[in-house]
Structures are given as C-alpha cells and as structure tokens.
Design a protein around this motif. Structure first.
Motif, PDB file in Angstrom:
ATOM      1  N   UNK A 121       0.885  -1.182   0.203  1.00 13.79           N
ATOM      2  CA  UNK A 121       0.243  -0.041   0.191  1.00 13.79           C
ATOM      3  C   UNK A 121       0.731   0.863   0.246  1.00 13.79           C
ATOM      4  N   UNK A 122       2.141   1.296   0.668  1.00 12.32           N
ATOM      5  CA  UNK A 122       2.221   2.514   1.012  1.00 12.32           C
ATOM      6  C   UNK A 122       3.336   3.148  -0.152  1.00 12.32           C
TER       7      UNK A 122
ATOM      8  N   UNK B  33       2.472   2.156  -3.223  1.00 12.91           N
ATOM      9  CA  UNK B  33       1.849   2.287  -3.819  1.00 12.91           C
ATOM     10  C   UNK B  33       1.136   3.818  -4.180  1.00 12.91           C
ATOM     11  N   UNK B  34       0.266   4.416  -2.798  1.00 14.12           N
ATOM     12  CA  UNK B  34       0.365   5.614  -2.303  1.00 14.12           C
ATOM     13  C   UNK B  34       0.579   6.814  -2.780  1.00 14.12           C
TER      14      UNK B  34
ATOM     15  N   UNK C 143       0.955   7.273  -6.539  1.00 12.38           N
ATOM     16  CA  UNK C 143       0.252   7.813  -7.042  1.00 12.38           C
ATOM     17  C   UNK C 143       0.527   8.960  -6.377  1.00 12.38           C
ATOM     18  N   UNK C 144       0.843   9.656  -5.160  1.00 11.22           N
ATOM     19  CA  UNK C 144       1.631  10.772  -5.277  1.00 11.22           C
ATOM     20  C   UNK C 144       2.177  11.916  -5.891  1.00 11.22           C
TER      21      UNK C 144
ATOM     22  N   UNK D  11       3.330  15.440  -6.481  1.00  7.83           N
ATOM     23  CA  UNK D  11       4.295  15.626  -5.199  1.00  7.83           C
ATOM     24  C   UNK D  11       5.412  15.167  -5.490  1.00  7.83           C
TER      25      UNK D  11
ATOM     26  N   UNK E   2       4.337   4.729   6.997  1.00  4.85           N
ATOM     27  CA  UNK E   2       3.299   5.932   6.975  1.00  4.85           C
ATOM     28  C   UNK E   2       3.236   6.154   7.759  1.00  4.85           C
ATOM     29  N   UNK E   3       4.404   7.186   8.388  1.00  7.65           N
ATOM     30  CA  UNK E   3       4.759   8.466   9.161  1.00  7.65           C
ATOM     31  C   UNK E   3       5.920   8.966   8.477  1.00  7.65           C
TER      32      UNK E   3
ATOM     33  N   UNK F 208       3.944  10.139   5.450  1.00  7.55           N
ATOM     34  CA  UNK F 208       3.196  11.762   6.002  1.00  7.55           C
ATOM     35  C   UNK F 208       4.158  13.192   6.175  1.00  7.55           C
ATOM     36  N   UNK F 209       4.675  12.832   6.599  1.00  7.49           N
ATOM     37  CA  UNK F 209       5.606  13.864   6.910  1.00  7.49           C
ATOM     38  C   UNK F 209       6.358  14.863   6.000  1.00  7.49           C
TER      39      UNK F 209
ATOM     40  N   UNK G 175       4.816  14.305   2.781  1.00  9.55           N
ATOM     41  CA  UNK G 175       3.335  14.717   2.310  1.00  9.55           C
ATOM     42  C   UNK G 175       2.717  16.050   2.654  1.00  9.55           C
ATOM     43  N   UNK G 176       3.076  16.260   4.046  1.00  7.44           N
ATOM     44  CA  UNK G 176       2.269  17.456   4.614  1.00  7.44           C
ATOM     45  C   UNK G 176       3.211  18.848   5.396  1.00  7.44           C
TER      46      UNK G 176
ATOM     47  N   UNK H 270       4.246  20.011   2.405  1.00  2.81           N
ATOM     48  CA  UNK H 270       3.505  19.865   0.573  1.00  2.81           C
ATOM     49  C   UNK H 270       2.059  20.247   0.852  1.00  2.81           C
ATOM     50  N   UNK H 271       1.503  20.269   1.282  1.00  2.10           N
ATOM     51  CA  UNK H 271      -0.309  20.237   1.738  1.00  2.10           C
ATOM     52  C   UNK H 271      -0.075  22.136   2.135  1.00  2.10           C
TER      53      UNK H 271
END
Lengths: 271, 267, 282
Positions: free
Chosen positions: C247-248, C250-251, C254-255, C260, C269-270, C273-274, C276-277, C279-280
């Motif tokens: 999953x990670x 693939x995510x 996709x991002x 991104x 995940x952490x 997310x670090x 990604x966050x 850049x949003x």
C-alpha cells in the motif's frame, strides 16, 4: 425489500458458550454485505445457519418471507447459494462439467437442458475453456470459480461467500473479488461475503462486525471501518484511514477516507 | 506414484475407450468367469489372445499392464515356495539334500500365475479405458434391477465416485504429512519398534483428522447444493449402447461357452 | 555457514508422461542471519525450492549446500537427521501434522526423534515462545482453535532448536491479528535468537514490514534476488513481475503522479506523511 431477516438468533455447539448470541440483522435485496470478525467470532456459524446446515437454538430466520424450517429447507436452498473456503472440498464432480451438473441433477433439471446451462454459467466465470478439466489440473482460484458457476446455475437470489478467497493466492483472490463485484453490479444479486480482507469490505454497501458471537458494529464501511474499536477486537482498519490519522497528527485537514483512490484525490486537491 | 498404474484411467482415443461402461463391465465379468474354468493351456491361450486383442484395440501400452503385475511378484514367489513344499505329485525335477521339487508344483503355480495375470490384464484394461465416473454410472445402471431388493444402487455409485474423486487428494495429503513428519525427524526405515509405531501413528492420526474434515466440508457442500440421499434426481450423463458394445458382450459370451466346452473335454 | 544452490534443477516424475520440471538451473545464495522472503506465483517452484533445504527433495542435477552439508545430485546424502535437526521446515497449514494426545507431547515429538535428552524442557521453552500458556500443555491439540493449533505446530519445529527456520505461507488463513503476532514471532526469532528465517509468502505487506531480502521466482527460475528496500523503491519493479506492491509504495507512486515531490526513502506511514504534510495547505 429485505431478502433476509434474522431475529434474535442464538446458537451453541453444545458447550454452554453461545457461538451466536442473540443476533439480529436485515439484508436488503440487491445489497452487498460483508461480515467481518476474528477467527472464532461466529462468522462461519452464521453462514451455516442461513442455509440451514445448522439449526438455531433460539430465534428465527426469514428468507424472502419464507421462514427457515426443516420443511422449507429445499425451497430456501434454492434461493441461497454458498461458496465455502476450501476449493478442493467442495468440488464434487470429476470434471468441471460434472461439477456444475451436480446441483442441476439435485433440482431435477431435465437432462436435455443441462448443457446449455452449464455452458452459460461457465462462461460467466470464464471457465468455459476448462469444462472437461479435472480438479487436479485447476488452480484454487479456478476451482472457486467453478463453485460459483455451480451455484449460479441453480439461479439463486442470494449468494454467500464464506471466506471464499482466504486460501487463494493474490491472483486467485483478485479473480474471485472481480466475479463478486460483477455479480453485484451487473446481475444485481444479493451478496453476503464473510471475509478478512479489509480492502474488500470498503467496496461493500454494508458491513457487520462480529465479536464473540455478537454484532458489535454495523453500517456503511466508510463509517464503521474508521472505528478504532476494530483494533481491540483483533481486526484491522483500512490502510488509507491509517494514513488519514497520521496526516491529522501533522495538522493536515482531511476528511475520513477508507479507499486509496479517495485519499489520493483529497491530497491532490491540497497541494 | 508409479506403482499406482493399477486401476488408473489413461486417456486415449480408442474404440474401447468410447464404449459404454456397462458393456465393458459385463464383458469383464464374463471373461473373469471364463478364466475360472479349468480349460487347459489351449483355453488360456485363447483367452490370452482375446484379451490381447482388446488391449491392442484400446491402444494401451502393454508395458503398463506388465507394470501393474509387479506388485504381485512377491506374492507369486511365495506361492511357488509353498507349492514346492506341499505338492509332491508328478515327476521329480530336483532333489538336493532331501529338498524335492515336483513338476506338478511348478505347473500349479504357473496355472495360478496365468489366471491372475489374465484377470489383472482384464481389469486393468477396464479401468484404464473407462473414466472413474463412467464406471460408477455403469455400476449404478447395472445395479438398478436390484433396487427392489433394497440395494441402494445410486448411493453406492455416489459413494464410489466420491471415493475415486478424493483418492488423488488423499495421496497428496499423505505425501505432505509424511514430509512434514520427516522434517520432525521421523524415519520410517530405521529406529526401534516403538519408534516405528510412533512414526506410523504420526502419519495416520493427521490423515484421519484431515479426511474427517474433508468429509464434513464435502457433506456441507453437497447438502447446500440441494443433495439429499434417496431424493429423486435427474442425471446429466446418459449411457448409450452401440454396435461395438453388443459385439463385445457377444464375443465374451462365445468365449465363455467355449471355455465351458473345453473344460468338459479336459475332464 | 552458507545456504547455496548451484545449478540446481528438479524434475518430478522423470521418464513418465507426467514429467514436470519444477526448478531449472537455480543459482541462489541465501544470506545467513537474515529474513529472506521467497515470492512468486503459485507453481513457480517456491515449495520445491525450500524442500531442498532439508533434503526432503534431492536435486535432479546440481548441488545444494546447507550449513556444513553438501547435497549433490545422484549421491545418497549422509546423516539426513543431522541436517533436518538444523533446518526446521514448517509446511503450509502445519496444524494438520499434530497427532499426540497432549500438546506438550506433540511438541516433544521432534526433539525426541533427534535424541534430545532435555526434550521436555525444549518443548516447554518453544511453547512459551509461541505464546501457549502452561495451563494448556496437557490438553489435546485438537481442542485448540485454528490459530493456536498452528502455534503449537510451529513450536514443534522450534523445539528442535534449528539454526535455519523455513516457513511455507505461515499466515495463510489466519485473521489479521493472528497474522501479525505470527510475523512478530518470526521477527523476534531472527533478532533475539539470530535464526536464519526463510519465508515463502504472497503477502507483500509482510515482505515489506518484516523481511530483509527478497527472492522472486517464476517458472522454476530465480528472476531476482535483492534487498527489500531496493525491491520496494517504487512499484515499477513489482509491477514487472506481476506483483502488487505494498500500500505505502502504491500511495507514494500515486502521489508523485499527482505532483508531490518524494525523493526520500519511505519505509513507514509516518515517514511518508512527514514528507507529504510539508507540501500541502494546512
């Protein structure tokens, strides 16, 4: 309309512990319901009760308005088909053709009509090319597809999948999930799927969560699957929601999401 | 696995393969009865030749049939040994320090060997050319007249066909369990008597547990698909006799009659 | 001590119409002290490969070296027991190998066969490792739940104290929490007891989360052997083998597609997310 109504159902394997403890639920016509719960939570017992392989201790089950009793068993089994977990142990015929014919023989379908039915439903699960194959030559996923064809041939209204993908490899799992989705979308059949696969659950209309024989949660997957209580009863929450939670820790404003597609779209709008 | 040629279906395209299982079963039974008449060397020669012709027609490799005899070899050698000890008729062939072998002992053993061989050849031809399911359908149909005497012909046929269906699965399961226990140090060849008993138990108990599980699963699957023993059902496969089928039955009848005549002449 | 396959082929039912070549010319070096995943489609030869590790199957041609033993095709292997004691193989659905009256006796079966003097002690330790309580020791294994039975069966192998543990789809049919604790057990066996672990699996999430190295098989051949980090750098390598990436990954892919910028290595995940966050819009 509700095709299945289960009222105050209880069942015990005779050890004073209720495997199913006062369970009630309704299944709508044409809906796709998943039932989840850890091993031993009573999921498969419910499936066996629904098709009358086990007799309830208390409560009752109505299928399309017909009460499930010993006398009505044959009628009920014409309405509900079930695909079990183990692909080998439900392949009765010596070839694909014979296996699909098995159910037809039981329901007194005239011999001259059988070939057409067998061909039609083997086509539906993409197994027509294998009609004369023996089970030992088929993969687990192919055997499960034959089992589905055998059930569809009896034209039931409801089909239960009792962990039908749990013994398959990723390709087999994908195949069966596709067949389930196709039955749901194109044939408008009522589908009940007992599963461990969180990704399958989020695709369904409705999810029932069992723990120790009781229903602990019920509703739309997007609402139920984001409940942290799932973790405490040995179940998993969808990957996408784990990411959502982590994002919120980083102060990202994002709404609940249980599918990867939705998550990616939300984030793409925030960039 | 190779020793399991006995009773295995071998898919080929031949006139014998295409025949109705009923006529093949009847033919086999008649030939086996014929074998039991003491018709002498000529008689066995004729039967042997006839069966050989059938094998040729079935396109089976004759080697397969000889292979299926192999498990019998030990038994036959043992029989020969017993016969030489017991039978003291005919000419004295050998006398070594009081251990005597008479011609009749050899002849008797040869007779039995030939009979056994012919029988195995006949049954192997039947099972090798007939799909297990067709065989059971044939048995079911042939038993039908006995239904009024309480013979559950359909249930017997269902029982046999399910047993046949699950034999390959059970063989696979046995091999798997053997390997799993070998990984835990089980050695069927070596070890004390007690260790051997444990080794066998470690194989049989899991096999039983798994066979019972299978049986339960299968019963559920059959019931869920509307099967109920004794309930009337239609049948997908319909058997049909053709010219070749009647020919086979008539030929085997002629064979039997000639054996009866031959055995009278001998007597 | 190495685990080495050199030009190994395995053919079933040679000389019959059922002849089937399951392994062809396999060369593989499995690193000691690591957790190695063997992945590939059903029928790609994974099970055949691992059964060579404790000489349940012998190579039709080629050479297999396991620990201090070498098995050469055509030669009768000596001291099979010594090898099987040191390479514990757990088959798929191992709960089907339980047969003794009590759980403790069943776990003792292996060590006893190998002539251990302290088989009871070893059995108790193994049962503790897999999390079976002492109050259950004298019960019949048939009374247990499916997941517990599997733990007992695995304890039956651990009690032999093997150096190498080979597991064929150990979590098949278990529920999510059962799978997770099972994988944690193997992880601990590797980290705390320094066991070499080889896992045949279809589950890429497990490979990603627990394994060090990955071997990809297809049609009886080794297509790739690499470390897990580079295997899951992005989903393209997986895709080329028809494998669905975790999953990670693939995510992450996709991002990146959505604009991104994720250049750093992502292993949780952490960590994703670090990145990604930052850049949003918040």
């Amino acid at each position: 309309m509700n095709v299945i109504e289960v009222n105050n159902l209880s069942f015990s394997y005779g050890d004073n512990i209720n495997a199913i403890d006062n369970v009630s639920f309704k299944i709508k016509e044409g809906s796709y319901t998943t039932i989840i719960g850890h091993n031993g939570s009573g999921k498969s017992t419910i499936a066996k009760l629904l098709i009358g392989l086990l007799e309830p201790l208390k409560g009752n089950i109505m299928v399309e308005g017909v009460p499930l009793t010993l006398e009505n068993l044959s009628i009920i089994r014409g309405k509900i088909g079930i695909v079990f977990q183990n692909p080998d142990n439900q392949f009765i015929g010596s070839t694909v053709r014979d296996d699909i014919a098995f159910g037809l023989e039981n329901y007194m379908v005239p011999q001259k009509d059988m070939d057409a039915i067998i061909e039609r439903f083997s086509d539906k699960v993409n197994m027509r090319a294998f009609l004369n194959s023996e089970p030992s030559r088929l993969s687990g996923g192919q055997k499960q597809r034959v089992a589905i064809a055998g059930i569809l041939a009896m034209s039931p209204d409801i089909i239960i999948f009792d962990e039908a993908t749990s013994m398959l490899d990723p390709k087999g799992k994908e195949d069966i999930k596709n067949v389930i989705m196709q039955l749901h979308k194109e044939s408008k059949m009522t589908i009940i799927s007992i599963t461990h696969d969180v990704e399958e659950v989020v695709e369904s209309d409705n999810v029932i969560v069992l723990n120790q024989g009781k229903i602990v949660m019920e509703g739309k997957p997007s609402k139920v699957m984001v409940n942290k209580k799932l973790l405490s009863i040995g179940l998993d929450i969808p990957f996408s929601y784990k990411v959502v939670e982590e994002l919120r820790k980083q102060k990202v404003k994002i709404s609940d999401e249980v599918t990867m597609e939705g998550l990616v779209n939300q984030l793409a709008n925030l960039i | 696995m190779n020793s399991l040629t006995l009773g295995k279906y071998i898919p080929l395209d031949s006139i014998i393969h295409k025949m109705d299982p009923r006529s093949k079963i009847i033919g086999m039974l008649i030939i086996i009865v014929s074998i039991f008449f003491p018709s002498g060397w000529i008689g066995y020669g004729i039967i042997g030749l006839s069966v050989f012709v059938v094998v040729l027609l079935s396109k089976l490799n004759i080697k397969i049939i000889f292979n299926s005899m192999k498990p019998m070899m030990m038994m036959l050698l043992f029989l020969l040994f017993i016969n030489t000890l017991v039978i003291k008729d005919g000419d004295l062939l050998l006398d070594v320090f009081g251990f005597t072998i008479y011609s009749e002992a050899i002849f008797q053993t040869l007779y039995i060997t030939i009979r056994l061989f012919l029988m195995i050849m006949t049954t192997t031809t039947l099972t090798a050319t007939t799909k297990p399911l067709d065989l059971t359908l044939g048995i079911e149909d042939l038993l039908k007249p006995f239904k009024r005497f309480g013979v559950p012909s359909h249930e017997i046929a269902m029982l046999i066909s399910i047993a046949l269906r699950f034999i390959p699965d059970l063989i696979e399961e046995t091999q798997r369990i053997m390997k799993a226990q070998a990984s835990r140090g089980v050695d069927l060849k070596e070890g004390t008597f007690k260790e051997k008993i444990m080794a066998i138990l470690s194989l049989i108990v899991p096999l039983f547990v798994s066979a019972l599980q299978r049986a339960e699963d299968l019963a559920n699957a059959m019931e869920a698909r509307g099967y109920s023993p004794g309930k009337p059902r239609t049948r997908y496969k319909v058997l049909k006799m053709k010219g070749s089928d009647y020919t086979l039955i008539v030929c085997s009848l002629i064979l039997m009659v000639s054996m009866i005549v031959l055995s009278r002449m001998y007597a | 001590m190495p685990i080495l396959f050199e030009n190994v082929s395995h053919i079933y039912s040679e000389g019959t119409p059922f002849r089937y070549s399951a392994l062809s010319n396999v060369n593989l070096d499995i690193t000691e002290g690591k957790i190695t995943a063997i992945v590939g489609e059903t029928g790609s030869g994974k099970s055949t490969l691992v059964q060579h590790l404790n000489a349940l199957l012998l190579p039709t041609s080629g050479k297999v070296t396991v620990l201090d033993r070498t098995i050469i095709s055509g030669e009768k292997p000596k001291d099979l027991k010594g090898l099987r004691r040191n390479v514990g193989l757990v088959f798929q659905f191992p709960e089907y190998q339980l047969f003794e009256e009590t759980i403790l006796k069943d776990v003792e079966f292996g060590p006893k066969n190998f002539g251990f003097e302290d088989s009871e002690k070893k059995a108790k330790e193994a049962l503790k490792m897999v999390g079976i309580e002492e109050s259950l020791f004298e019960k019949s294994p048939l009374e247990l739940s499916g997941g517990q039975k599997r733990r007992v069966a695995i304890a039956g192998i651990l009690a032999m104290n093997p150096k190498v543990i080979v597991l064929d789809e150990p979590t098949a049919g278990l529920d999510p929490s059962g799978s997770k604790s099972m994988m944690n057990l193997f992880y601990d066996l590797n980290k705390k007891y320094n066991k070499t672990i080889i896992i045949v699996t279809h589950d890429m999430e497990q490979v990603f989360a627990y394994c060090d190295e990955v071997v990809v098989m297809s049609q009886g051949q080794i297509k790739l052997k690499t470390d897990v980090k580079s295997f899951f750098k992005d989903s393209s390598l997986c895709k080329s083998f028809g494998i669905l990436a975790p999953h990670l990954i693939r995510l992450k892919d996709s991002l990146i597609e959505k604009g991104f910028k994720i250049d750093e290595e992502v292993d949780s995940i952490e960590s994703l997310v670090k990145i990604v966050s930052r850049q949003v819009k918040k």
